[in-house]
Write an enzyme that holds these catalytic residues in place. Sequence first.
Site, PDB file in Angstrom:
ATOM      1  CG  ASN A 248       6.719   3.109   4.683  1.00 28.30           C
ATOM      2  OD1 ASN A 248       6.186   3.189   3.544  1.00 28.30           O
ATOM      3  ND2 ASN A 248       6.235   3.625   5.851  1.00 28.30           N
TER       4      ASN A 248
ATOM      5  CG  HIS B  54       4.149   4.501   9.128  1.00 27.51           C
ATOM      6  ND1 HIS B  54       3.294   3.750   8.644  1.00 27.51           N
ATOM      7  CD2 HIS B  54       4.345   5.589   8.207  1.00 27.51           C
ATOM      8  CE1 HIS B  54       3.041   4.014   7.208  1.00 27.51           C
ATOM      9  NE2 HIS B  54       3.629   5.247   6.690  1.00 27.51           N
TER      10      HIS B  54
ATOM     11  CB  CYS C  63       3.408  10.390   1.385  1.00 28.81           C
ATOM     12  SG  CYS C  63       1.628  10.963   1.493  1.00 28.81           S
TER      13      CYS C  63
ATOM     14  CG  HIS D  57       7.688   7.507   4.934  1.00 28.24           C
ATOM     15  ND1 HIS D  57       7.411   7.129   3.788  1.00 28.24           N
ATOM     16  CD2 HIS D  57       6.506   7.529   5.712  1.00 28.24           C
ATOM     17  CE1 HIS D  57       6.165   6.749   3.767  1.00 28.24           C
ATOM     18  NE2 HIS D  57       5.551   6.824   4.747  1.00 28.24           N
TER      19      HIS D  57
ATOM     20  NE  ARG E  43      -1.047   2.497   2.873  1.00 30.19           N
ATOM     21  CZ  ARG E  43      -0.551   3.689   3.272  1.00 30.19           C
ATOM     22  NH1 ARG E  43      -0.488   4.722   2.698  1.00 30.19           N
ATOM     23  NH2 ARG E  43       0.155   3.527   4.529  1.00 30.19           N
ATOM     24  CG  ASP E  44       3.102   4.425   3.063  1.00 24.66           C
ATOM     25  OD1 ASP E  44       2.847   5.270   2.174  1.00 24.66           O
ATOM     26  OD2 ASP E  44       3.430   4.552   4.348  1.00 24.66           O
TER      27      ASP E  44
HETATM   28  P1  HMG Z   1     -13.070  14.255  -2.117  1.00 23.13           P
HETATM   29  O1  HMG Z   1     -12.878  14.695  -3.478  1.00 23.13           O
HETATM   30  O2  HMG Z   1     -13.006  15.213  -1.099  1.00 23.13           O
HETATM   31  O3  HMG Z   1     -14.520  13.327  -1.651  1.00 23.13           O
HETATM   32  O4  HMG Z   1     -11.814  13.377  -1.690  1.00 23.13           O
HETATM   33  P2  HMG Z   1     -16.088  13.379  -2.288  1.00 23.13           P
HETATM   34  O5  HMG Z   1     -16.695  12.902  -1.155  1.00 23.13           O
HETATM   35  O6  HMG Z   1     -16.114  14.958  -2.364  1.00 23.13           O
HETATM   36  O7  HMG Z   1     -16.320  12.655  -3.363  1.00 23.13           O
HETATM   37  C1  HMG Z   1     -15.693  13.049  -4.818  1.00 23.13           C
HETATM   38  C2  HMG Z   1     -15.505  11.983  -5.724  1.00 23.13           C
HETATM   39  O8  HMG Z   1     -14.658  11.179  -4.969  1.00 23.13           O
HETATM   40  C3  HMG Z   1     -16.596  11.057  -5.784  1.00 23.13           C
HETATM   41  O9  HMG Z   1     -16.659  10.728  -7.176  1.00 23.13           O
HETATM   42  C4  HMG Z   1     -16.924   9.969  -4.876  1.00 23.13           C
HETATM   43  O10 HMG Z   1     -17.788   8.877  -5.427  1.00 23.13           O
HETATM   44  C5  HMG Z   1     -15.351   9.694  -4.790  1.00 23.13           C
HETATM   45  P3  HMG Z   1     -17.463  11.517  -8.810  1.00 23.13           P
HETATM   46  O11 HMG Z   1     -18.582  11.720  -8.149  1.00 23.13           O
HETATM   47  O12 HMG Z   1     -16.673  12.575  -8.634  1.00 23.13           O
HETATM   48  O13 HMG Z   1     -16.863  10.243  -9.669  1.00 23.13           O
HETATM   49  N1  HMG Z   1     -15.025   9.077  -3.553  1.00 23.13           N
HETATM   50  C6  HMG Z   1     -14.381   7.743  -3.352  1.00 23.13           C
HETATM   51  N2  HMG Z   1     -13.929   6.908  -4.610  1.00 23.13           N
HETATM   52  C7  HMG Z   1     -13.602   5.874  -3.883  1.00 23.13           C
HETATM   53  N3  HMG Z   1     -13.272   5.595  -2.703  1.00 23.13           N
HETATM   54  C8  HMG Z   1     -13.453   6.337  -1.859  1.00 23.13           C
HETATM   55  C9  HMG Z   1     -14.286   7.739  -2.142  1.00 23.13           C
HETATM   56  N4  HMG Z   1     -14.437   8.812  -1.475  1.00 23.13           N
HETATM   57  C10 HMG Z   1     -14.861   9.648  -2.339  1.00 23.13           C
HETATM   58  N5  HMG Z   1     -13.217   6.078  -0.438  1.00 23.13           N
HETATM   59  C11 HMG Z   1     -10.951  11.424  -0.426  1.00 23.13           C
HETATM   60  C12 HMG Z   1     -11.977  12.864  -0.365  1.00 23.13           C
HETATM   61  C13 HMG Z   1     -10.756  11.173   0.999  1.00 23.13           C
HETATM   62  C14 HMG Z   1     -11.757  10.369  -1.119  1.00 23.13           C
HETATM   63  C15 HMG Z   1      -9.792  11.818  -1.354  1.00 23.13           C
HETATM   64  O14 HMG Z   1      -9.220  12.832  -0.823  1.00 23.13           O
HETATM   65  C16 HMG Z   1      -8.750  10.524  -1.246  1.00 23.13           C
HETATM   66  O15 HMG Z   1      -9.069   9.717  -1.863  1.00 23.13           O
HETATM   67  N6  HMG Z   1      -7.734  10.925  -0.527  1.00 23.13           N
HETATM   68  C17 HMG Z   1      -6.742   9.712  -0.115  1.00 23.13           C
HETATM   69  C18 HMG Z   1      -5.338  10.365  -0.406  1.00 23.13           C
HETATM   70  C19 HMG Z   1      -4.476   8.923   0.116  1.00 23.13           C
HETATM   71  O16 HMG Z   1      -4.524   7.868  -0.242  1.00 23.13           O
HETATM   72  N7  HMG Z   1      -3.072   9.193   0.431  1.00 23.13           N
HETATM   73  C20 HMG Z   1      -2.349   8.318   0.605  1.00 23.13           C
HETATM   74  C21 HMG Z   1      -2.421   7.699   1.841  1.00 23.13           C
HETATM   75  S1  HMG Z   1      -2.120   8.528   3.302  1.00 23.13           S
HETATM   76  C22 HMG Z   1      -0.432   8.278   3.683  1.00 23.13           C
HETATM   77  O17 HMG Z   1       0.254   7.545   2.852  1.00 23.13           O
HETATM   78  C23 HMG Z   1       0.278   8.386   4.969  1.00 23.13           C
HETATM   79  C24 HMG Z   1       0.286   7.054   5.989  1.00 23.13           C
HETATM   80  O18 HMG Z   1       1.191   6.209   5.319  1.00 23.13           O
HETATM   81  C25 HMG Z   1       0.920   7.482   7.479  1.00 23.13           C
HETATM   82  C26 HMG Z   1       2.219   8.403   7.192  1.00 23.13           C
HETATM   83  O19 HMG Z   1       3.061   8.167   6.334  1.00 23.13           O
HETATM   84  O20 HMG Z   1       2.247   9.159   7.806  1.00 23.13           O
HETATM   85  C27 HMG Z   1      -1.206   6.318   6.294  1.00 23.13           C
HETATM   86 MG    MG Z   2       3.205   6.250   5.160  1.00 23.39          MG
END
Ligand code: HMG
Ligand code: MG
Length: 305
Positions: free
Chosen positions: A253, A211, A244, A213, A19-20
């Site tokens: 990571n 966690h 990220c 990086h 995933r990450d």
């Molecule tokens: P948004 O645009 O504000 O969402 O995104 P919305 O609710 O307004 O919906 C807009 C569109 O997104 C719609 O589709 C929804 O259906 C769709 P449209 O009508 O435009 O075709 N949608 C989704 N589709 C699939 N799955 C969903 C979903 N939710 C809405 N769950 C949202 C908000 C949270 C969805 C967006 O910002 C997003 O997906 N962000 C994820 C970013 C991400 O994955 N980042 C990486 C992971 S975090 C990380 O790596 C850190 C970590 O490792 C820890 C660390 O290192 O510190 C965990």
């Molecule tokens: Mg991470």
Amino acid sequence: MFDRVKLPESVKIVEVGPRDGLQNEKQLISLQAKIQLIDELALAGVKFIETGSFVSPKWVPQMADSAMVFKSLNRRAGVCYSALTPNLQGFAAALDAGVDEVAIFGSASESFSQKNINCSVAESLARFQPLVEQARLQGMQVRAYVSCVLGCPYEGDIAPTTVATLAKALFDMGCYEVSLGDTIGTGTPSKTAALLDAVLPLLSPDKIAVHFHDTFGQAIANILVALQYGISVIDSSVAGLGGCPYAKGAAGNVATEDVVYMLNGMNISTGIDLIKLCKAGDKIMQQLGRTTQSKAALAILSSIP
Ligand code: HMG
Ligand code: MG
């Protein structure tokens, strides 16, 4: 500081490479390569694998096939296959795909919260609450992340007390474990100690994971500090895959191979076969056309015929 507690006898490794790690890859990786990586990790003895995420495919295209990944998995007994879920929509999709566990992900930085999940920290908590409730109704455990615990790409330093308050809020919401994410890898051992000094009065070490990086090569040193504070859950990524998408320049990571090598040398068990793990990392890196970020893997692989 270093003699505060006894070191743990065993450590749970949370493998976040699929995933990450893979989420940050620009070239689309085939379903088959993902499944193979996950299976080789399981066969190497990894018991907890963050397998995908149910986020918007517009935001993270590489994770768009997570449902297929879960449905095609060769499930191994005793392995927990988990996924990130940012909202109820993602949780419903994760449930349908057959995930064993989900993780919510909040941020200690307002700016990163906006860039990463398009809402404020307070709004994110309001979104997570019904998700956690739904999961608990389904008998499913929820893990939580706090990002930017040792620095934010947009805001710089983050106060340890801010992290501690958010971590406690996520735990109180019903999450069983809170993973403290040094998303951009700027932490040092002293900053890690200051963070844990703020968090551990609110949450005991058995509720905390780390966690790191490895952008500045500090992750292993930071993990050593966390172990000395009694923390026994470590997130890592095979071959040091990753970064990220919303933290430009952040490295992957800490490499799982490097963590397992260190823990083996400290007589702390993980249940992971290091050679098999190195081979799993080598295979995915060959597919990506890059060399591993793990020094332990480089040394080990060069010594076997
Ligand atoms: P948004 O645009 O504000 O969402 O995104 P919305 O609710 O307004 O919906 C807009 C569109 O997104 C719609 O589709 C929804 O259906 C769709 P449209 O009508 O435009 O075709 N949608 C989704 N589709 C699939 N799955 C969903 C979903 N939710 C809405 N769950 C949202 C908000 C949270 C969805 C967006 O910002 C997003 O997906 N962000 C994820 C970013 C991400 O994955 N980042 C990486 C992971 S975090 C990380 O790596 C850190 C970590 O490792 C820890 C660390 O290192 O510190 C965990
Ligand atoms: Mg991470």
